[in-house]
Design a protein around this motif. Structure first.
Motif, PDB file in Angstrom:
ATOM      1  N   ASN B  30      41.152  50.608  50.016  1.00  0.00           N
ATOM      2  CA  ASN B  30      42.162  50.313  49.002  1.00  0.00           C
ATOM      3  C   ASN B  30      42.968  49.049  49.327  1.00  0.00           C
ATOM      4  OD1 ASN B  30      43.499  50.783  46.611  1.00  0.00           O
ATOM      5  ND2 ASN B  30      45.098  52.006  47.568  1.00  0.00           N
ATOM      6  N   PRO B  31      42.287  47.972  49.689  1.00  0.00           N
ATOM      7  CA  PRO B  31      43.039  46.739  49.970  1.00  0.00           C
ATOM      8  C   PRO B  31      43.467  46.045  48.693  1.00  0.00           C
ATOM      9  CG  PRO B  31      40.712  46.280  50.096  1.00  0.00           C
ATOM     10  CD  PRO B  31      40.840  47.764  49.822  1.00  0.00           C
ATOM     11  N   ASN B  32      44.463  45.197  48.803  1.00  0.00           N
ATOM     12  CA  ASN B  32      44.720  44.207  47.753  1.00  0.00           C
ATOM     13  C   ASN B  32      43.764  43.049  48.005  1.00  0.00           C
ATOM     14  OD1 ASN B  32      46.799  45.811  46.878  1.00  0.00           O
ATOM     15  ND2 ASN B  32      48.424  44.358  47.385  1.00  0.00           N
ATOM     16  N   LEU B  33      43.194  42.509  46.949  1.00  0.00           N
ATOM     17  CA  LEU B  33      42.238  41.418  47.078  1.00  0.00           C
ATOM     18  C   LEU B  33      42.680  40.227  46.239  1.00  0.00           C
ATOM     19  CD1 LEU B  33      38.957  43.539  46.850  1.00  0.00           C
ATOM     20  CD2 LEU B  33      39.928  42.462  48.895  1.00  0.00           C
ATOM     21  N   TYR B  34      42.368  39.025  46.710  1.00  0.00           N
ATOM     22  CA  TYR B  34      42.861  37.806  46.079  1.00  0.00           C
ATOM     23  C   TYR B  34      41.772  36.738  46.065  1.00  0.00           C
ATOM     24  CZ  TYR B  34      47.100  40.162  47.671  1.00  0.00           C
ATOM     25  OH  TYR B  34      48.068  41.105  47.926  1.00  0.00           O
ATOM     26  N   TRP B  35      41.760  35.950  44.998  1.00  0.00           N
ATOM     27  CA  TRP B  35      40.967  34.725  44.953  1.00  0.00           C
ATOM     28  C   TRP B  35      41.913  33.537  44.815  1.00  0.00           C
ATOM     29  CZ3 TRP B  35      36.235  33.965  46.396  1.00  0.00           C
ATOM     30  CH2 TRP B  35      35.249  34.960  46.248  1.00  0.00           C
ATOM     31  N   TYR B  36      41.752  32.567  45.717  1.00  0.00           N
ATOM     32  CA  TYR B  36      42.500  31.327  45.659  1.00  0.00           C
ATOM     33  C   TYR B  36      41.523  30.169  45.511  1.00  0.00           C
ATOM     34  CZ  TYR B  36      46.945  33.329  47.269  1.00  0.00           C
ATOM     35  OH  TYR B  36      48.115  34.035  47.380  1.00  0.00           O
ATOM     36  N   GLN B  62      41.930  29.927  32.617  1.00  0.00           N
ATOM     37  CA  GLN B  62      40.892  29.056  33.134  1.00  0.00           C
ATOM     38  C   GLN B  62      39.532  29.553  32.698  1.00  0.00           C
ATOM     39  OE1 GLN B  62      41.170  29.756  37.439  1.00  0.00           O
ATOM     40  NE2 GLN B  62      42.207  31.607  36.796  1.00  0.00           N
ATOM     41  N   ASN B  63      38.560  28.883  33.238  1.00  0.00           N
ATOM     42  CA  ASN B  63      37.170  29.139  32.880  1.00  0.00           C
ATOM     43  C   ASN B  63      36.545  30.218  33.755  1.00  0.00           C
ATOM     44  OD1 ASN B  63      34.653  28.497  31.608  1.00  0.00           O
ATOM     45  ND2 ASN B  63      34.067  27.354  33.443  1.00  0.00           N
ATOM     46  N   LEU B  64      37.313  30.871  34.567  1.00  0.00           N
ATOM     47  CA  LEU B  64      36.785  31.820  35.533  1.00  0.00           C
ATOM     48  C   LEU B  64      37.239  33.235  35.209  1.00  0.00           C
ATOM     49  CD1 LEU B  64      37.673  29.711  38.695  1.00  0.00           C
ATOM     50  CD2 LEU B  64      35.402  29.952  37.675  1.00  0.00           C
ATOM     51  N   SER B  65      36.522  34.198  35.752  1.00  0.00           N
ATOM     52  CA  SER B  65      36.919  35.599  35.628  1.00  0.00           C
ATOM     53  C   SER B  65      36.664  36.281  36.958  1.00  0.00           C
ATOM     54  CB  SER B  65      36.135  36.297  34.523  1.00  0.00           C
ATOM     55  OG  SER B  65      34.748  36.296  34.815  1.00  0.00           O
ATOM     56  N   ALA B  66      37.251  37.442  37.144  1.00  0.00           N
ATOM     57  CA  ALA B  66      37.067  38.187  38.379  1.00  0.00           C
ATOM     58  C   ALA B  66      36.809  39.646  38.046  1.00  0.00           C
ATOM     59  CB  ALA B  66      38.288  38.063  39.285  1.00  0.00           C
ATOM     60  N   SER B  67      36.117  40.317  38.945  1.00  0.00           N
ATOM     61  CA  SER B  67      35.860  41.739  38.778  1.00  0.00           C
ATOM     62  C   SER B  67      35.921  42.422  40.128  1.00  0.00           C
ATOM     63  CB  SER B  67      34.494  41.981  38.120  1.00  0.00           C
ATOM     64  OG  SER B  67      33.451  41.468  38.930  1.00  0.00           O
ATOM     65  N   ARG B  68      36.218  43.697  40.102  1.00  0.00           N
ATOM     66  CA  ARG B  68      36.267  44.512  41.312  1.00  0.00           C
ATOM     67  C   ARG B  68      35.514  45.806  41.022  1.00  0.00           C
ATOM     68  NH1 ARG B  68      41.635  45.801  44.984  1.00  0.00           N
ATOM     69  NH2 ARG B  68      40.612  47.165  46.520  1.00  0.00           N
ATOM     70  N   PRO B  69      34.192  45.749  41.168  1.00  0.00           N
ATOM     71  CA  PRO B  69      33.380  46.930  40.831  1.00  0.00           C
ATOM     72  C   PRO B  69      33.453  48.043  41.870  1.00  0.00           C
ATOM     73  CG  PRO B  69      32.004  45.133  41.611  1.00  0.00           C
ATOM     74  CD  PRO B  69      33.389  44.587  41.501  1.00  0.00           C
ATOM     75  N   GLN B  70      33.794  47.689  43.085  1.00  0.00           N
ATOM     76  CA  GLN B  70      33.942  48.681  44.157  1.00  0.00           C
ATOM     77  C   GLN B  70      35.237  48.397  44.912  1.00  0.00           C
ATOM     78  OE1 GLN B  70      30.370  49.327  46.586  1.00  0.00           O
ATOM     79  NE2 GLN B  70      29.175  48.174  45.066  1.00  0.00           N
ATOM     80  N   ASP B  71      35.662  49.372  45.681  1.00  0.00           N
ATOM     81  CA  ASP B  71      36.967  49.275  46.338  1.00  0.00           C
ATOM     82  C   ASP B  71      37.091  48.015  47.193  1.00  0.00           C
ATOM     83  OD1 ASP B  71      38.591  50.815  49.113  1.00  0.00           O
ATOM     84  OD2 ASP B  71      39.549  50.139  47.259  1.00  0.00           O
TER      85      ASP B  71
END
Lengths: 114, 112
Positions: B30-36, B62-71
């Motif tokens: 259950n971490p917090n996750l980040y993209w920079y 922006q032109n990007l997207s993010a997903s978190r399919p698993q923990d």
């Protein structure tokens, strides 16, 4: 919203000399404060952090930083710089809350002269 | 101990091509996750963060997207890359307490 200013884009010091990198933040309350170091092409490594309590914090590699609320500053210092300290240094401020978001400054690139 | 893996290390993609960058964390739950994204002279710009599976917050349009399919998996995607998407992308994780981030080693993306 919080923000971070690192006024020095590039600093050159001689090996063995002392170092101070400046960081000023903007935040409405007492923030969490961090310094990170980045070697070329690498991720960032945490040097030290301030949450509360003693305003002078010690970190790894001989670095320290002092939180000064009155000046909204968190300057990084090292008494004697080594050639291996050449890298880019980032100050960051975090808001207190569940997201743990960090806002980074634009960085200071440190060059060390022999 | 906790580790964070990010791949690929470098990527050269043509304009208009899709993108998928992956980040995984081991040794924690259950971490917090980040993209920079890091651009020269501009520091690190927070793109997305996630506090749990399927929970994504975007910081900038922006032109990007993010997903978190698993923990412990965080994916950065684009359907069609732009030249302006070039940069150094860093994934990071933190625990629920504010103890700072641990960063991956980054992906250098060049869009040509």
């Amino acid at each position: 919203a919080q923000s971070v200013t690192q006024p020095d884009i590039h600093i050159t010091v001689s090996e063995g000399a002392s170092l101070e990198l400046r960081c000023n933040y903007s935040y409405g309350a007492t923030p969490y404060l961090f310094w990170y170091v980045q070697s070329p092409g690498q991720g960032l490594q945490l040097l030290l952090k301030y949450f509360s309590g003693d305003t002078l914090v010690q970190g790894i590699k001989g670095f320290e930083a002092e939180f000064k609320r009155s000046q909204s500053s968190f300057n990084l210092r090292k008494p004697s710089v080594h050639w291996s300290d050449a890298a880019e240094y980032f100050c960051a401020v975090g808001a207190r809350g569940a997201t743990n978001k960090l806002i980074f400054g634009t960085g200071t690139l440190l060059a060390v002269q022999p | 101990s906790q580790t964070i893996h990010q791949w690929p290390a470098t990527l050269v993609q043509p304009v208009g091509s899709p993108l998928s960058l992956e980040c995984t964390v081991e040794g924690t739950s259950n971490p917090n996750l980040y993209w920079y994204r890091q651009a020269a002279g501009r520091g690190l710009q927070l793109l997305f963060y996630s506090v749990g599976i399927g929970q994504i917050s975007s910081e900038v349009p922006q032109n990007l997207s993010a997903s978190r399919p698993q923990d412990r998996q965080f994916i950065l995607s684009s359907k069609k890359l732009l030249l302006s998407d070039s940069g150094f992308y860093l994934c990071a994780w933190s625990g629920k307490g504010h103890y700072g981030y641990t960063f991956g080693s980054g992906t250098r993306l060049t869009v040509v």
